[in-house]
Every structure is written in C-alpha cells, then in structure tokens.
Design a protein around this motif. Structure first.
Motif, short mmCIF file in Angstrom:
data_model
loop_
_atom_site.label_atom_id
_atom_site.label_comp_id
_atom_site.label_asym_id
_atom_site.label_seq_id
_atom_site.Cartn_x
_atom_site.Cartn_y
_atom_site.Cartn_z
N UNK A 1 0.83 -1.21 0.00
CA UNK A 1 0.00 0.00 0.00
C UNK A 1 0.86 1.26 0.00
N UNK B 1 -14.52 4.47 -2.80
CA UNK B 1 -14.19 3.04 -2.84
C UNK B 1 -13.61 2.69 -4.20
N UNK B 2 -12.45 2.11 -4.20
CA UNK B 2 -11.88 1.61 -5.44
C UNK B 2 -10.85 0.54 -5.06
N UNK B 3 -11.29 -0.68 -4.99
CA UNK B 3 -10.45 -1.79 -4.51
C UNK B 3 -9.81 -1.43 -3.17
N UNK B 4 -10.57 -0.87 -2.31
CA UNK B 4 -10.08 -0.33 -1.04
C UNK B 4 -10.62 1.08 -0.96
N UNK B 5 -9.90 1.97 -0.30
CA UNK B 5 -10.37 3.34 -0.21
C UNK B 5 -9.33 4.32 -0.74
N UNK C 1 -4.14 -0.98 5.80
CA UNK C 1 -4.41 -2.10 4.89
C UNK C 1 -5.40 -1.74 3.78
N UNK C 2 -6.29 -0.80 4.05
CA UNK C 2 -7.33 -0.53 3.04
C UNK C 2 -7.12 0.78 2.29
N UNK D 1 -5.47 3.23 -0.22
CA UNK D 1 -4.63 3.12 -1.41
C UNK D 1 -4.03 4.49 -1.72
N UNK E 1 -14.56 -2.09 -4.35
CA UNK E 1 -15.11 -2.78 -3.18
C UNK E 1 -14.02 -3.06 -2.15
N UNK E 2 -14.36 -2.96 -0.92
CA UNK E 2 -13.45 -3.24 0.17
C UNK E 2 -13.01 -4.71 0.15
N UNK F 1 -12.19 -6.43 -2.26
CA UNK F 1 -11.03 -6.60 -3.13
C UNK F 1 -9.74 -6.27 -2.38
N UNK F 2 -9.79 -5.26 -1.55
CA UNK F 2 -8.60 -4.90 -0.76
C UNK F 2 -8.25 -6.04 0.20
N UNK F 3 -9.27 -6.62 0.80
CA UNK F 3 -9.03 -7.75 1.72
C UNK F 3 -8.52 -8.96 0.95
#
Lengths: 245, 132
Positions: free
Chosen positions: A13, A75-79, A117-118, A120, B1-2, B4-6
């Motif tokens: 990240x 939201x985009x594959x995380x935040x 972790x979330x 980006x 989506x969250x 995907x991050x996980x």
C-alpha cells in the motif's frame, strides 16, 4: 499458524510513497496537527505530491484545519484518500460521524492496521503522519509496521513540553530511528532555549514557527492559513530537512 | 469494493506463507472470516479467485469458516452477539464498521449496562488459518 493478512499488504500500500514522515512530540498541545496540515499545504504548494494521514484516532483534527469534513473517501479496490486542495487526506473521522470513538489499546492497533491495509495511496513524494500525543500504540505500531519511517519532532518552547519531548527523542535515538530534526512551535520569546536543548540532545534544530495569535480564525480557510511570514518560516524548516530525506 | 482490498491482502499473504513453507503450489487455503465486517462472501471469493490467477494459489480449494462475533463488556461482564445489535444500525453505520470494525464502539453500547467499554472478543477481521 493463524496469520493476519493485513500485515503482508501494508508495504504494498505504501510502495509508491517516497518518504514517510511522522510528526511526533510525545506531548499534547504543542501544535502537531496544525503543523502537519501547514507542512502538507506548504509542500504541496512547492509542487510535491503529498499525503496526510491523521493518526490521532481519539482526537482527529486535521479535517477541521483543512475544511475536509464534508468529503468521503471513494471506494476503489479499497479506499482512495480524500482530495483536499491536491493533498491526499485520510482520517478516522470519515467513519465516526464525528462521534467519540472510545476503545482500548489493542483495538487502537487494529484500527491503525485496518487504515493502512485498506487505504490506497497514489505515488507520493511525502506522506505526512500526524501522530497523537503519548508514546503508546501509535508510536509502537508505526515503528513495527512502517519501513523507512522518518520522525520530525515538534515542541513548544516550554520546559513542560520538553520534559516529555526529550524522552521521545531519547527513545528514538536508542532505537536508531531516523530523526530529521526538531521544530520549535509557537515561539514568542527571542531566546535559544530550544536550540540549546537540540545541541544537548545532538539533534538538528530545523527552525521555528512563531506564535500566531489569529491562526485559529483561518482554520478551514486553506487560502488564508499560510501568511507570508509563516511561509518564510516553513520554507526555512523544509530547507533544513528536505535534502536529508 | 473493500472485499477486493481484503482479497489482495489474503492472496499476497498466502503466497508469502507458501514460499516460507517451500510449497510450489497451494492446494488448500483455509480462511477464518469474522462476522463483524459483514463481508460479501460472493465478491470476496470471486476477488480471491481473480487475483490468484497466474500464481501458485490459482485453482486451490478455498475453505471459509465464518466466525460469529462475540462482544464482551469490560464494565459488567455481559457477553452478547454482534448480530443482536446489528439490526439496529443504519446503513451508514454498517458501512463504517465494514471498513473499520473498531468503529463499532461509536455505534454500539453494552445492551445491559450501556457502557462503551467493551471489546470484540471474537469475530473480527479475516485470518488465514492454514495453507496446504
């Protein structure tokens, strides 16, 4: 052999972030958040790509200084962090509706891990981390989870603040963590008290920020936050650490 | 989506773990998924499969164990299930907890003594229980 996958993703990240600077003091009320916001704005104005992470989970305040309350991370594959005048900004405030988040230390660690972790971060020259007061979870977690962390220490020119700031500096020096130097904030008297302390502790005195009586009136007004005199002081501070990082 | 991050974190961790165990292929990935984050398992599973393509995790069997969330009050000792309080949350509150489970402390109190001083004893987060 249960494994927490968040621990493996933090480096990824942050892989596009060139420098990570934690603004710490150990002591509360010395101006960490204001300085973190001002430094972010100043560096951004200088053309650097800046991220700002408010890790004062119990008392976040950068969103007030930067007027970033009415936005929300996408939201985009995380935040994706919120964009505030070109600064990528993340804070717990986006999840708490500005209500109190009361919890114990282990859960504070989980919160910090989750945020790292979330979130980006895009490619950044500097990620500025506004640390909370104290020398507990946030300090220890940053040291544990974040590689190549650099510390910028801030104090006000009082014996009371320096009593604690000195302990943080000694702790970091004992652990061989990189300290960029110390900033003297809210300077009123023209004396060398903090400079001499820096010499005694063998760390670089980066410069000072004067006590600006009316700065609070400009919280939330990004255009007016940095006046010419403050800009000159920030420039002095930045020029003293930027070549080192 | 969250999710995907996980999933990205899970895939990277599983591959790292396999390398440490000198596995050339992962045949089984066993995950423990806590109830608190209300993860969309269909999206999560799809994301893991997609992100595994071309890695040693591709085509592995993925087993999930969903862990009920248990909350324990530090003040009165009451133990209760997250789902007892879940229905009373707004969508915005559920979403905040989905991203940062600890924000549960913003939106819930011990149903018995109303204290905010409770902890998530079980059912938080995603963990890799084992790989084979």
């Amino acid at each position: 052999m249960t494994h927490d996958p968040r621990l493996s993703i933090i480096d990824k990240r942050l892989e596009s972030v060139k420098n990570i600077i934690a603004i710490g003091s150990g002591k509360g009320g010395v101006g960490k958040s204001t300085f973190s916001s001002l430094l972010s704005l100043f560096l951004n104005k200088k053309g650097y790509k800046i991220g700002l992470l408010d890790l004062d989970i119990y008392g976040p305040s950068n969103h007030v200084i930067l007027n970033a309350e009415d936005k929300y991370p996408e939201e985009e594959y995380g935040l994706k962090p919120v964009n505030v005048n070109g600064i990528d900004f993340m804070s717990i405030i986006y999840f708490t509706q500005n209500k109190p988040l009361i919890m114990r230390g282990k859960e504070l660690t989980d919160t910090i891990l989750e945020i790292f972790a979330i979130t980006r971060w895009r490619d950044l020259d500097y990620l500025i981390i506004d640390m909370p007061p104290g020398m507990g979870e946030v300090l220890l977690d940053l040291i544990r989870f974040i590689k190549n962390l650099q510390f910028l220490i801030i104090t006000n020119p009082t014996k009371i603040a320096l009593e604690t700031v000195e302990k943080l500096i000694n702790f970091l020096k004992e652990g061989n963590y990189l300290i960029l130097g110390l900033v003297e904030n809210m300077k009123i008297k023209d004396d060398n008290f903090v400079k001499e302390k820096c010499q005694e502790l063998n760390i670089k005195y980066l410069g000072h920020i004067s006590f600006y009586e009316n700065i609070e009136e400009n919280y939330g007004n990004i255009e007016k936050l940095i006046n010419p005199s403050l800009e000159k002081e920030l420039n002095q501070i930045v020029s003293n650490f930027i070549q080192k990082s | 989506m969250h999710e995907w991050a996980l999933a990205e974190a899970v895939v990277k961790s599983a591959i790292d773990m396999a390398q440490k165990k000198n596995l050339s292929q992962i045949k089984l990935l066993f995950l423990r998924v806590g109830e608190v984050q209300q993860i969309d398992m269909e999206v999560f599973n799809y994301a893991i499969k997609e992100l595994s393509k071309g890695t040693i995790l591709e085509n592995s069997e993925i087993k999930y164990e969903i862990f009920p969330a248990k909350l324990v009050c530090n003040n009165c000792g009451n133990i209760w299930s997250y789902m007892e309080s879940f229905q009373g949350l707004t969508d915005e509150e559920k979403e905040a907890i989905h991203f940062i489970p600890e924000t549960i402390h913003v939106y819930m109190k011990c149903p018995k003594c109303k204290s905010a001083d409770f902890e998530i004893k079980e059912g938080r987060g995603v963990f890799i229980e084992d790989i084979k």
